[in-house]
Design an enzyme around this catalytic site. Structure first.
Site, mmCIF file in Angstrom:
data_model
loop_
_atom_site.group_PDB
_atom_site.id
_atom_site.type_symbol
_atom_site.label_atom_id
_atom_site.label_comp_id
_atom_site.label_asym_id
_atom_site.label_seq_id
_atom_site.Cartn_x
_atom_site.Cartn_y
_atom_site.Cartn_z
ATOM 1 N N TRP A 153 -14.982 56.131 36.216
ATOM 2 C CA TRP A 153 -15.350 54.954 35.415
ATOM 3 C C TRP A 153 -16.447 55.274 34.412
ATOM 4 C CZ3 TRP A 153 -14.825 53.746 40.909
ATOM 5 C CH2 TRP A 153 -13.627 53.103 41.203
ATOM 6 N N HIS A 174 -15.548 47.618 34.821
ATOM 7 C CA HIS A 174 -14.598 46.768 35.541
ATOM 8 C C HIS A 174 -15.221 45.395 35.792
ATOM 9 C CE1 HIS A 174 -16.259 48.876 39.445
ATOM 10 N NE2 HIS A 174 -17.208 48.432 38.680
ATOM 11 N N ARG A 200 -14.167 51.753 28.786
ATOM 12 C CA ARG A 200 -14.188 53.061 29.453
ATOM 13 C C ARG A 200 -14.190 54.194 28.447
ATOM 14 N NH1 ARG A 200 -10.546 52.109 34.893
ATOM 15 N NH2 ARG A 200 -11.660 50.210 35.459
ATOM 16 N N GLN A 214 -9.541 42.908 32.438
ATOM 17 C CA GLN A 214 -9.221 42.907 33.872
ATOM 18 C C GLN A 214 -9.308 41.502 34.436
ATOM 19 O OE1 GLN A 214 -11.581 45.724 36.130
ATOM 20 N NE2 GLN A 214 -10.076 47.339 35.793
ATOM 21 N N VAL A 257 -14.440 49.156 48.738
ATOM 22 C CA VAL A 257 -13.510 48.501 49.679
ATOM 23 C C VAL A 257 -13.174 49.468 50.814
ATOM 24 C CG1 VAL A 257 -12.417 46.862 48.087
ATOM 25 C CG2 VAL A 257 -11.544 49.200 48.244
ATOM 26 N N ALA A 311 -10.794 41.889 47.798
ATOM 27 C CA ALA A 311 -11.070 41.936 46.352
ATOM 28 C C ALA A 311 -9.968 42.735 45.675
ATOM 29 C CB ALA A 311 -12.426 42.589 46.089
HETATM 30 C C1 FA5 Z 1 -10.892 49.257 39.148
HETATM 31 O O1 FA5 Z 1 -11.301 49.006 38.019
HETATM 32 C C2 FA5 Z 1 -11.429 48.529 40.333
HETATM 33 N N1 FA5 Z 1 -12.583 47.769 39.966
HETATM 34 C C3 FA5 Z 1 -10.348 47.631 40.923
HETATM 35 C C4 FA5 Z 1 -10.731 47.053 42.259
HETATM 36 C C5 FA5 Z 1 -11.295 45.804 42.325
HETATM 37 C C6 FA5 Z 1 -10.518 47.807 43.401
HETATM 38 C C7 FA5 Z 1 -11.649 45.282 43.560
HETATM 39 C C8 FA5 Z 1 -10.867 47.284 44.640
HETATM 40 C C9 FA5 Z 1 -11.428 46.022 44.707
HETATM 41 P P1 FA5 Z 1 -9.015 50.857 38.339
HETATM 42 O O2 FA5 Z 1 -9.855 51.726 37.516
HETATM 43 O O3 FA5 Z 1 -7.899 51.507 39.040
HETATM 44 O O4 FA5 Z 1 -9.882 50.075 39.421
HETATM 45 O O5 FA5 Z 1 -8.447 49.719 37.393
HETATM 46 C C10 FA5 Z 1 -7.736 48.632 37.887
HETATM 47 C C11 FA5 Z 1 -6.558 48.344 36.979
HETATM 48 O O6 FA5 Z 1 -7.010 48.162 35.636
HETATM 49 C C12 FA5 Z 1 -5.547 49.472 36.904
HETATM 50 O O7 FA5 Z 1 -4.634 49.398 37.969
HETATM 51 C C13 FA5 Z 1 -4.892 49.227 35.576
HETATM 52 O O8 FA5 Z 1 -3.926 48.183 35.657
HETATM 53 C C14 FA5 Z 1 -6.050 48.695 34.749
HETATM 54 N N2 FA5 Z 1 -6.647 49.789 33.986
HETATM 55 C C15 FA5 Z 1 -7.515 50.716 34.414
HETATM 56 N N3 FA5 Z 1 -7.871 51.558 33.427
HETATM 57 C C16 FA5 Z 1 -7.229 51.144 32.330
HETATM 58 C C17 FA5 Z 1 -7.196 51.571 30.962
HETATM 59 N N4 FA5 Z 1 -7.912 52.582 30.525
HETATM 60 N N5 FA5 Z 1 -6.414 50.888 30.101
HETATM 61 C C18 FA5 Z 1 -5.695 49.839 30.522
HETATM 62 N N6 FA5 Z 1 -5.686 49.365 31.768
HETATM 63 C C19 FA5 Z 1 -6.439 50.015 32.679
#
Ligand code: FA5
Length: 343
Positions: A153, A174, A200, A214, A257, A311
């Site tokens: 991240w 996030h 990001r 998100q 989590v 979550a």
């Molecule tokens: C998270 O951001 C965690 N905060 C999610 C979470 C929340 C986990 C609560 C547990 C409990 P992640 O980086 O995987 O996780 O992103 C979550 C979702 O955001 C991904 O599955 C995807 O759908 C979207 N996402 C992530 N990065 C990108 C990106 N660069 N561009 C577009 N969508 C993205």
């Protein structure tokens, strides 16, 4: 000299009659009545005349000046009325100009729908700060400085510190930043949904953007289970797509989590057959989720072992892609009207 003055007047009147625009009229006024104009020039010559003739000539010059000013004013009025008449002429034979009405961006449209769905499921929908402290974005979520999971991240840092725990400022990566923010202000039961922009340090591709939206959801109470989480996600997806959506649940690691999962939905772009969007897998990752880690409750100041909670964090842009069969996430933030007008 009297003759000369009268000739000047006649010439001025003749020139005024030929003028049809305001700029030329202004130039003419300067030429005859200006500080270095013809009448002023002749007035200066008055000292060369015998003394008794001077009053008569002076009076004549003043009279001509007044007359010309009046004529110029009348001309100005007539040019004004002519110009406004010309403006009123409307050519009915010209083809009409196409009018484009603005509308909400597809992300905003889906965001509004998502809000309604979560509200109907009893969630309160909130927003949160996009400029966030390192504390709420990382540390409070069980990611102390130097935690390797921070690399996933990586973000944009702001060269300034916050008053909150003297923490570094950054652009949130996030919407999970809102978990501890809400928990430290409120006691369970909580049913919260946060929708907003995240950032990001990302090499962009068909499904990754540096700026993304998100949807965070979390529920905290005394007996929340993983089954509640999966039920909520399934209901949400089915309501959004207005049909049964196939999902795939995989284990996933997030420091905040335990246990953690990731959920993929069947790629709507190719109906699961395989395409460039889903990298030929037929599935697209849409969210990370899990049961809230005890360390997070500790950051929020909740009593140890009293509460459980789930979550999840869903990528809103990817949901929009699946809804409208958009094959590249970068279209969404391109600002390209050829794209936007299709929605
Ligand atoms: C998270 O951001 C965690 N905060 C999610 C979470 C929340 C986990 C609560 C547990 C409990 P992640 O980086 O995987 O996780 O992103 C979550 C979702 O955001 C991904 O599955 C995807 O759908 C979207 N996402 C992530 N990065 C990108 C990106 N660069 N561009 C577009 N969508 C993205």
């Amino acid at each position: 000299m009297e003759e000369e003055i009268k000739k000047i007047k006649e010439k001025a009147i003749e020139e005024i009659s030929q003028i049809s625009d305001l700029l030329s009229l202004e130039n003419l006024k300067r030429k005859y009545l200006g500080r270095k104009g013809l009448l002023r020039e002749i007035l200066q010559k008055i000292t060369q005349l015998p003394e008794k003739e001077r009053p008569k000539i002076g009076k004549l010059i003043n009279q001509i000046k007044t007359d010309l000013e009046k004529i110029i004013e009348e001309k100005k009025t007539s040019i004004y009325s002519l110009e406004s008449k010309v403006e009123k002429i409307f050519d009915f034979t010209l083809p009409p100009q196409k009018i484009f009405f603005g509308h909400l961006h597809p992300i905003t449209q889906v965001k509004n729908e998502v809000t309604e769905i979560f509200q109907s499921m009893g969630f309160e929908v909130l927003e949160g700060p996009e400029v966030e402290t390192d504390w709420y974005n990382f540390e409070a979520l069980n990611m102390p400085i130097e935690h390797p999971a921070r690399d996933v991240w990586d973000t944009f840092y702001i060269n300034q510190k916050s008053k909150i725990k003297n923490s570094k400022l950054l652009l949130r990566t996030h919407t999970s930043n809102m978990q501890v923010r809400v928990m430290e202000k409120r006691k369970p039961p909580l049913r919260i949904c946060v929708i907003g922009k995240c950032f990001r340090h990302e090499a962009t591709d068909q499904t990754h953007e540096h700026t993304l939206y998100q949807i965070e959801g979390f529920a905290v109470d005394e007996k929340i289970s993983l089954a509640n989480l999966i039920y909520t996600i399934k209901n949400f997806l089915n309501a959004l797509y207005k049909k049964e959506i196939k999902i795939r649940i995989r284990p996933g690691y997030f420091p905040f989590v335990e246990p953690g999962i990731e959920i993929d939905m069947r790629c709507e772009n190719c109906q699961g057959r395989g395409c460039s969007v889903c990298k030929n897998s037929g599935w697209i990752e849409i969210l990370g989720a899990g049961m809230i880690h005890p360390k997070v409750f500790e950051s929020a100041g909740y009593p140890k072992g009293k509460y459980t909670g789930f979550a999840f964090g869903v990528g809103l842009d990817r949901l929009v892609m699946m809804l409208y069969k958009i094959d590249d996430i970068r279209w969404l933030h391109s600002g390209d009207l050829r794209f936007i007008h299709q929605f």
